[in-house]
Design a protein around this motif. Structure first.
Motif, PDB file in Angstrom:
ATOM      1  N   MET A 124     -12.000   7.342 -26.750  1.00 43.09           N
ATOM      2  CA  MET A 124     -12.360   6.184 -25.946  1.00 43.09           C
ATOM      3  C   MET A 124     -12.648   5.009 -26.872  1.00 43.09           C
ATOM      4  N   PRO A 125     -12.046   3.866 -26.599  1.00 46.67           N
ATOM      5  CA  PRO A 125     -12.346   2.689 -27.412  1.00 46.67           C
ATOM      6  C   PRO A 125     -13.840   2.382 -27.344  1.00 46.67           C
ATOM      7  N   ALA A 126     -14.345   1.865 -28.432  1.00 51.89           N
ATOM      8  CA  ALA A 126     -15.785   1.646 -28.516  1.00 51.89           C
ATOM      9  C   ALA A 126     -16.213   0.421 -27.721  1.00 51.89           C
ATOM     10  N   ILE A 127     -17.129   0.649 -26.809  1.00 53.91           N
ATOM     11  CA  ILE A 127     -17.828  -0.466 -26.183  1.00 53.91           C
ATOM     12  C   ILE A 127     -19.302  -0.203 -26.455  1.00 53.91           C
ATOM     13  N   THR A 128     -20.072  -1.239 -26.508  1.00 51.51           N
ATOM     14  CA  THR A 128     -21.490  -1.076 -26.808  1.00 51.51           C
ATOM     15  C   THR A 128     -22.238  -0.588 -25.570  1.00 51.51           C
ATOM     16  N   ASP A 129     -23.435  -0.078 -25.791  1.00 50.29           N
ATOM     17  CA  ASP A 129     -24.276   0.336 -24.667  1.00 50.29           C
ATOM     18  C   ASP A 129     -24.548  -0.857 -23.750  1.00 50.29           C
ATOM     19  N   GLU A 130     -24.733  -2.025 -24.364  1.00 47.83           N
ATOM     20  CA  GLU A 130     -24.989  -3.236 -23.585  1.00 47.83           C
ATOM     21  C   GLU A 130     -23.791  -3.565 -22.691  1.00 47.83           C
ATOM     22  N   GLN A 131     -22.584  -3.446 -23.246  1.00 53.63           N
ATOM     23  CA  GLN A 131     -21.375  -3.704 -22.454  1.00 53.63           C
ATOM     24  C   GLN A 131     -21.240  -2.683 -21.334  1.00 53.63           C
ATOM     25  N   PHE A 132     -21.566  -1.423 -21.629  1.00 52.51           N
ATOM     26  CA  PHE A 132     -21.494  -0.390 -20.596  1.00 52.51           C
ATOM     27  C   PHE A 132     -22.451  -0.728 -19.452  1.00 52.51           C
ATOM     28  N   GLU A 133     -23.650  -1.188 -19.796  1.00 53.71           N
ATOM     29  CA  GLU A 133     -24.633  -1.568 -18.770  1.00 53.71           C
ATOM     30  C   GLU A 133     -24.126  -2.750 -17.946  1.00 53.71           C
ATOM     31  N   GLN A 134     -23.457  -3.713 -18.599  1.00 54.40           N
ATOM     32  CA  GLN A 134     -22.880  -4.848 -17.866  1.00 54.40           C
ATOM     33  C   GLN A 134     -21.824  -4.355 -16.889  1.00 54.40           C
ATOM     34  N   ILE A 135     -20.984  -3.434 -17.333  1.00 56.19           N
ATOM     35  CA  ILE A 135     -19.939  -2.858 -16.472  1.00 56.19           C
ATOM     36  C   ILE A 135     -20.594  -2.182 -15.269  1.00 56.19           C
ATOM     37  N   LYS A 136     -21.614  -1.393 -15.533  1.00 58.89           N
ATOM     38  CA  LYS A 136     -22.305  -0.674 -14.455  1.00 58.89           C
ATOM     39  C   LYS A 136     -22.935  -1.648 -13.459  1.00 58.89           C
ATOM     40  N   GLU A 137     -23.544  -2.719 -13.967  1.00 56.41           N
ATOM     41  CA  GLU A 137     -24.148  -3.731 -13.079  1.00 56.41           C
ATOM     42  C   GLU A 137     -23.103  -4.353 -12.171  1.00 56.41           C
ATOM     43  N   ILE A 138     -21.959  -4.708 -12.747  1.00 56.40           N
ATOM     44  CA  ILE A 138     -20.874  -5.323 -11.965  1.00 56.40           C
ATOM     45  C   ILE A 138     -20.394  -4.356 -10.885  1.00 56.40           C
ATOM     46  N   VAL A 139     -20.146  -3.120 -11.269  1.00 56.19           N
ATOM     47  CA  VAL A 139     -19.659  -2.110 -10.321  1.00 56.19           C
ATOM     48  C   VAL A 139     -20.672  -1.913  -9.197  1.00 56.19           C
ATOM     49  N   CYS A 140     -21.940  -1.764  -9.547  1.00 54.55           N
ATOM     50  CA  CYS A 140     -22.976  -1.526  -8.533  1.00 54.55           C
ATOM     51  C   CYS A 140     -23.127  -2.713  -7.593  1.00 54.55           C
ATOM     52  N   GLU A 141     -23.034  -3.911  -8.146  1.00 51.55           N
ATOM     53  CA  GLU A 141     -23.151  -5.106  -7.312  1.00 51.55           C
ATOM     54  C   GLU A 141     -22.008  -5.164  -6.299  1.00 51.55           C
ATOM     55  N   ILE A 142     -20.790  -4.931  -6.758  1.00 46.99           N
ATOM     56  CA  ILE A 142     -19.628  -5.021  -5.868  1.00 46.99           C
ATOM     57  C   ILE A 142     -19.622  -3.890  -4.842  1.00 46.99           C
ATOM     58  N   LEU A 143     -20.022  -2.689  -5.263  1.00 41.46           N
ATOM     59  CA  LEU A 143     -20.042  -1.553  -4.334  1.00 41.46           C
ATOM     60  C   LEU A 143     -21.327  -1.499  -3.503  1.00 41.46           C
ATOM     61  N   GLU A 144     -22.236  -2.456  -3.775  1.00 39.48           N
ATOM     62  CA  GLU A 144     -23.510  -2.530  -3.056  1.00 39.48           C
ATOM     63  C   GLU A 144     -24.282  -1.228  -3.162  1.00 39.48           C
ATOM     64  N   LEU A 145     -24.430  -0.761  -4.410  1.00 38.93           N
ATOM     65  CA  LEU A 145     -25.148   0.484  -4.689  1.00 38.93           C
ATOM     66  C   LEU A 145     -26.264   0.226  -5.685  1.00 38.93           C
ATOM     67  N   GLU A 146     -27.277   1.100  -5.648  1.00 45.82           N
ATOM     68  CA  GLU A 146     -28.315   1.070  -6.670  1.00 45.82           C
ATOM     69  C   GLU A 146     -27.742   1.709  -7.931  1.00 45.82           C
ATOM     70  N   GLU A 147     -28.221   1.264  -9.098  1.00 42.98           N
ATOM     71  CA  GLU A 147     -27.670   1.790 -10.349  1.00 42.98           C
ATOM     72  C   GLU A 147     -27.863   3.297 -10.499  1.00 42.98           C
ATOM     73  N   ASP A 148     -28.945   3.841  -9.936  1.00 41.05           N
ATOM     74  CA  ASP A 148     -29.164   5.285 -10.061  1.00 41.05           C
ATOM     75  C   ASP A 148     -28.265   6.106  -9.138  1.00 41.05           C
ATOM     76  N   GLU A 149     -27.521   5.446  -8.260  1.00 40.33           N
ATOM     77  CA  GLU A 149     -26.585   6.146  -7.372  1.00 40.33           C
ATOM     78  C   GLU A 149     -25.240   6.404  -8.049  1.00 40.33           C
ATOM     79  N   VAL A 150     -24.960   5.671  -9.124  1.00 38.60           N
ATOM     80  CA  VAL A 150     -23.654   5.741  -9.773  1.00 38.60           C
ATOM     81  C   VAL A 150     -23.793   6.436 -11.122  1.00 38.60           C
ATOM     82  N   THR A 151     -22.996   7.491 -11.315  1.00 43.47           N
ATOM     83  CA  THR A 151     -22.968   8.159 -12.616  1.00 43.47           C
ATOM     84  C   THR A 151     -21.651   7.826 -13.300  1.00 43.47           C
TER      85      THR A 151
END
Length: 84
Positions: free
Chosen positions: A1-28
């Motif tokens: 897997m190409p390297a992304i930082t933990d910070e970038q991963f968190e940004q990705i997760k925030e975007i996904v959760c916002e669009i899917l209207e989910l809490e961050e703990d709902e998405v693994t």
């Protein structure tokens, strides 16, 4: 897997959760957007567009087939960042 930082991963997760209207703990990393969270193809395109804007990258729509969970999205974003 190409390297992304933990910070970038968190940004990705925030975007996904916002669009899917989910809490961050709902998405693994491996929960499936469509099957586990009821996302449709329009949401997938919204995620793709938001990631392109956030990270200033271009993602081929053919990659949508791999962007089924956080792990897949992170891989595609990492590859797109490497290709810049």
């Amino acid at each position: 897997m190409p390297a992304i930082t933990d910070e970038q991963f968190e940004q990705i997760k925030e975007i996904v959760c916002e669009i899917l209207e989910l809490e961050e703990d709902e998405v693994t990393e491996t929960s499936l957007f469509r099957e586990d969270h009821g996302a449709d193809s329009l949401r997938a395109i919204e995620i793709l567009a938001s990631l392109e804007k956030e990270f200033k990258i271009t993602i081929d729509q053919a990659e949508l087939s791999r962007m089924v969970n956080l792990k897949g999205v992170a891989e595609v974003v990492g590859e797109s960042m490497d290709a810049k």
